[in-house]
Design a protein around this motif. Structure first.
Motif, PDB file in Angstrom:
ATOM      1  N   LEU A  53       0.825  -1.203   0.000  1.00 51.56           N
ATOM      2  CA  LEU A  53       0.000   0.000   0.000  1.00 51.56           C
ATOM      3  C   LEU A  53       0.860   1.254   0.000  1.00 51.56           C
ATOM      4  O   LEU A  53       0.545   2.245  -0.661  1.00 51.56           O
ATOM      5  CB  LEU A  53      -0.928   0.005   1.223  1.00 51.56           C
ATOM      6  CG  LEU A  53      -2.110  -0.953   1.153  1.00 51.56           C
ATOM      7  CD1 LEU A  53      -2.764  -1.089   2.522  1.00 51.56           C
ATOM      8  CD2 LEU A  53      -3.139  -0.483   0.122  1.00 51.56           C
ATOM      9  N   CYS A  56       1.654   2.076  -3.469  1.00 54.62           N
ATOM     10  CA  CYS A  56       0.579   2.257  -4.438  1.00 54.62           C
ATOM     11  C   CYS A  56       0.704   3.621  -5.120  1.00 54.62           C
ATOM     12  O   CYS A  56       1.014   4.625  -4.479  1.00 54.62           O
ATOM     13  CB  CYS A  56      -0.782   2.158  -3.748  1.00 54.62           C
ATOM     14  SG  CYS A  56      -1.449   0.488  -3.624  1.00 54.62           S
ATOM     15  N   SER A 107      -3.786  -4.262  -2.873  1.00 56.03           N
ATOM     16  CA  SER A 107      -3.728  -4.041  -4.317  1.00 56.03           C
ATOM     17  C   SER A 107      -4.317  -2.702  -4.738  1.00 56.03           C
ATOM     18  O   SER A 107      -3.892  -2.126  -5.748  1.00 56.03           O
ATOM     19  CB  SER A 107      -4.431  -5.179  -5.064  1.00 56.03           C
ATOM     20  OG  SER A 107      -5.779  -5.290  -4.636  1.00 56.03           O
ATOM     21  N   TYR A 108      -5.291  -2.198  -4.001  1.00 56.66           N
ATOM     22  CA  TYR A 108      -5.931  -0.927  -4.328  1.00 56.66           C
ATOM     23  C   TYR A 108      -6.160  -0.108  -3.067  1.00 56.66           C
ATOM     24  O   TYR A 108      -6.279  -0.646  -1.965  1.00 56.66           O
ATOM     25  CB  TYR A 108      -7.296  -1.140  -5.012  1.00 56.66           C
ATOM     26  CG  TYR A 108      -7.230  -1.790  -6.369  1.00 56.66           C
ATOM     27  CD1 TYR A 108      -6.861  -1.056  -7.496  1.00 56.66           C
ATOM     28  CD2 TYR A 108      -7.551  -3.137  -6.524  1.00 56.66           C
ATOM     29  CE1 TYR A 108      -6.814  -1.656  -8.750  1.00 56.66           C
ATOM     30  CE2 TYR A 108      -7.500  -3.744  -7.770  1.00 56.66           C
ATOM     31  CZ  TYR A 108      -7.130  -2.996  -8.882  1.00 56.66           C
ATOM     32  OH  TYR A 108      -7.072  -3.591 -10.113  1.00 56.66           O
ATOM     33  N   SER A 126      -3.215   2.209  -7.141  1.00 56.07           N
ATOM     34  CA  SER A 126      -3.036   0.799  -7.461  1.00 56.07           C
ATOM     35  C   SER A 126      -1.591   0.381  -7.255  1.00 56.07           C
ATOM     36  O   SER A 126      -0.664   1.152  -7.505  1.00 56.07           O
ATOM     37  CB  SER A 126      -3.453   0.536  -8.915  1.00 56.07           C
ATOM     38  OG  SER A 126      -3.139  -0.783  -9.299  1.00 56.07           O
ATOM     39  N   SER A 127      -1.415  -0.857  -6.823  1.00 58.22           N
ATOM     40  CA  SER A 127      -0.065  -1.415  -6.687  1.00 58.22           C
ATOM     41  C   SER A 127       0.392  -2.075  -7.975  1.00 58.22           C
ATOM     42  O   SER A 127       1.527  -2.531  -8.073  1.00 58.22           O
ATOM     43  CB  SER A 127      -0.027  -2.443  -5.549  1.00 58.22           C
ATOM     44  OG  SER A 127      -0.866  -3.547  -5.848  1.00 58.22           O
TER      45      SER A 127
END
Length: 204
Positions: A53, A56, A107-108, A126-127
Motif C-alpha cells: 500500500l 501504491c 492491491s488498491y 493501485s499497486s
C-alpha cells in the motif's frame, strides 16, 4: 497490533531501540506503517500488505486528468497523501481529505476528498505497475468497475483520526519534516475555476 507490527520491526521499517527515556521517537512514516499494518485480514500478511500500500501509485482520474497528472514522482504515491494527511494536511493546496479506504490485500486504495469546487472526488491508487500509465478510456473503466474488481473486505479510516494520530506523533517529534524535502505540494496541484473546470495543467 503487536503481532502485526512485529515483522515491521524485524524488517527495520519502524524505529527500534532501548525502552524508557532513551527509546527512539516514532516519526510520521512509522505511524503510517502502523496504520497500514492494520489493513490485512491476517497478522502474518500485515507487513507485506502495508508495504504494498505504501508503494501504491495514483491512477489518473478520467474526469479530471489534469488534477491527477499534476502530481509527479513521489507525489503520485498513496504514501504521500497519507503522510500529508497525518502531517500538515493539504488544506493550503485546496484539498479537504475525508477518508482513505484500503483493500485488504494491498492491491488498491482510495482517497475520498473535496477539491475547491469539486466535491466528493475519489482518487484510486493501485499497486499494479500496468495501471500507472492508463489512457483515459482504460482509466475510466478502472474507476467505474473498481468496486467489483476489488471484492473483499476494506479498512476505512477517516481523516480526523489520521490528524489526531499525527498530532500525537508531532507533539513528541516536532522536528519531523520528512515530507518537506522535495515535495512542494502547493506547486503540484492544478487550479480549478468555480465550475470545477481545470484552469491550467500547471499549478499557479
Amino acid at each position: 497490533m503487536d503481532q502485526r507490527t512485529r515483522t515491521l520491526r524485524e524488517a527495520l521499517k519502524i524505529p527500534t531501540g532501548p525502552r524508557g527515556v532513551h527509546a527512539p521517537h516514532m516519526d510520521i512514516g512509522a505511524a503510517a506503517l502502523h496504520v497500514l499494518a492494520m489493513v490485512s485480514r491476517r497478522p502474518a500478511d500485515a507487513a507485506d500488505v502495508a508495504w504494498r500500500l505504501f508503494d501504491c501509485k495514483l491512477v489518473r482520474h478520467p474526469l479530471h486528468p489534469g488534477l491527477s497528472e499534476a502530481f509527479q514522482g513521489e507525489a503520485r504515491s498513496l504514501a504521500t497523501f497519507l503522510l500529508m494527511a497525518m502531517n500538515r494536511g493539504l488544506g493550503s493546496a485546496g484539498f479537504a481529505i475525508k477518508s482513505f479506504e484500503f483493500q485488504e490485500d494491498g492491491s488498491y486504495a482510495w482517497m475520498n476528498f473535496d477539491r475547491r469546487s469539486l466535491l466528493n472526488l475519489r482518487f484510486v491508487f493501485s499497486s499494479h505497475d500496468a495501471h500507472a500509465n492508463l489512457d483515459q478510456a482504460d482509466a475510466a473503466d478502472l474507476y467505474r468497475n473498481i468496486d467489483s474488481r476489488s471484492a473483499g473486505n476494506r479498512f476505512v479510516i477517516g481523516a480526523e483520526r489520521l490528524v489526531a494520530v499525527g498530532h500525537q506523533i508531532l507533539m513528541d517529534c516536532p522536528e519531523d519534516s520528512e515530507l518537506e524535502a522535495g515535495i512542494e505540494i502547493e506547486r503540484l496541484v492544478v487550479a480549478t475555476d468555480n465550475d470545477g473546470r481545470e484552469v491550467s495543467s500547471e499549478a499557479n
